[in-house]
Scaffold this active site. Structure first.
Site, PDB file in Angstrom:
ATOM      1  CG  ASP A  23      -2.123   0.942   1.667  1.00 14.97           C
ATOM      2  OD1 ASP A  23      -1.967   1.560  -0.132  1.00 14.97           O
ATOM      3  OD2 ASP A  23      -1.774   1.742   2.573  1.00 14.97           O
ATOM      4  CG  ASP A  25      -1.687   7.531   0.685  1.00 13.49           C
ATOM      5  OD1 ASP A  25      -0.452   9.213   0.711  1.00 13.49           O
ATOM      6  OD2 ASP A  25      -2.105   7.634  -0.427  1.00 13.49           O
ATOM      7  CG  ASP A 201      -2.696   2.068   6.213  1.00 10.78           C
ATOM      8  OD1 ASP A 201      -3.380   3.720   6.754  1.00 10.78           O
ATOM      9  OD2 ASP A 201      -2.369   2.203   5.272  1.00 10.78           O
TER      10      ASP A 201
END
Length: 257
Positions: A23, A25, A201
Site C-alpha cells: 500500500d 498512504d 494500514d
C-alpha cells in the site's frame, strides 16, 4: 508477525519465492492532511527499484490512488500497480493501464459532490473509477457524511458501495477490491507461483491480506487509525521503510546494491 517473517525468511533463501505487495498512504508514506500534501521520502523510489529488481519484477503497489499519481510521486520509478482499489491495473512498468471497472457515472460523481456540501474542509477527490470525500479537516462531520452516502447508495440502482478509509469515504463499484487485484497479479508472471506478502494500514487492505493468506502468504499491518499499535506489525511508515531497507541489505547480492 511470525507468519509474515516466515514468508520473508523463505524469500531470503530463495529470491524467486516471494511476491511483494505494498500500500502507499499510511504504509510507505505518512498520512497527510490532504492527499496532495503526502510526501515521498527522497530515498523511497530507489529502495522500491532495488526491491523490484531483486524480485524480478514481482513487486506491485496496491493503492487507493490512481496509478498515474503513484508514478508522479515516485518518478522515475515505475512498477506493476493496482490503483483506485483495483479499478486500475498495470501488470508491469511498460504496460498500459487497464480499467478493471467502468468509470463512475457522471451523475453519481455529481450527486456525491453535492452530498458533501460546500464545506471547504470536506475535500472531494474524483478518481474516475471512484469518488472520495476526505473529512480529516472536519472529523466531527464523519458520521453524518457516512449516513448521507449510505442512504444515497441504498436509494441508487447501481452496483455501488461506500468504502470507509482513514478519514475518507469513497463511493466505488461493488466488484472492486484490493484483494481482487492481488489475486489477479498472482495469476500471471512474474507473480504466479510465489508466496504473496502484503503490507497495509487500513481496512481497504484487509481483503488483500485474506487473499495472501489463502495463497500461502501473509499480511503485515501498520499501526494507525485502523490497526491499533498492539495489533500491528509496524509502528509507522518510517518503520516499514526501515524494515524494507534492512531486508534489501540481506536480500540482494552486492552487485545489485
Amino acid at each position: 508477525m511470525e507468519d509474515a517473517r516466515r514468508v520473508w525468511n523463505a524469500a531470503l533463501r530463495e529470491p524467486e519465492a516471494i511476491a511483494l505487495f505494498l500500500d502507499f498512504d499510511g504504509t510507505l508514506v505518512e498520512i497527510a492532511e490532504t492527499p496532495e500534501a503526502a510526501k515521498s521520502p527522497p530515498a523511497l523510489p530507489g529502495l522500491l527499484a532495488r526491491l523490484s529488481r531483486g524480485l524480478s519484477g514481482a513487486l506491485a503497489l496496491v493503492s487507493g490512488r490512481p496509478i498515474a499519481d503513484l508514478d508522479r510521486r515516485l518518478a522515475p520509478f515505475r512498477c506493476a500497480a493496482a490503483g483506485v482499489h483495483g479499478a486500475e491495473f498495470r501488470l508491469d512498468a511498460g504496460s498500459a493501464i487497464a480499467m478493471r471497472a467502468a468509470p463512475l457515472d457522471a451523475r453519481v460523481r455529481g450527486d456525491v459532490a453535492k452530498l458533501a456540501g460546500d464545506d471547504p474542509r470536506l475535500l472531494v477527490e474524483d478518481k474516475g473509477g471512484a469518488i472520495a470525500v476526505h473529512y480529516r479537516l472536519a472529523e466531527h462531520l464523519g458520521p453524518e457524511l457516512e449516513r448521507r452516502l449510505e442512504d444515497y447508495i441504498r436509494a441508487s440502482d447501481g452496483d455501488l458501495m461506500v468504502q470507509p478509509g482513514r478519514k475518507v469515504f469513497e463511493v466505488l463499484g461493488g466488484a472492486v477490491s484490493k484483494g481482487d487485484a492481488v489475486r489477479r497479479f498472482m495469476s500471471q508472471p512474474p507473480f504466479a507461483g510465489r508466496r504473496p506478502l502484503m503490507i497495509g494500514d487500513d481496512r481497504t487492505d484487509v481483503s488483500a491480506f485474506e487473499v495472501c493468506a489463502a495463497l500461502g502468504g501473509a499480511g503485515l499491518r501498520v499501526a494507525g487509525e485502523f490497526f491499533a499499535s498492539d495489533a500491528a506489525d509496524f509502528a509507522s511508515p518510517a518503520e516499514v521503510r526501515q524494515w524494507l531497507g534492512a531486508q534489501a541489505e540481506l536480500f540482494f547480492a552486492p552487485e545489485i546494491r
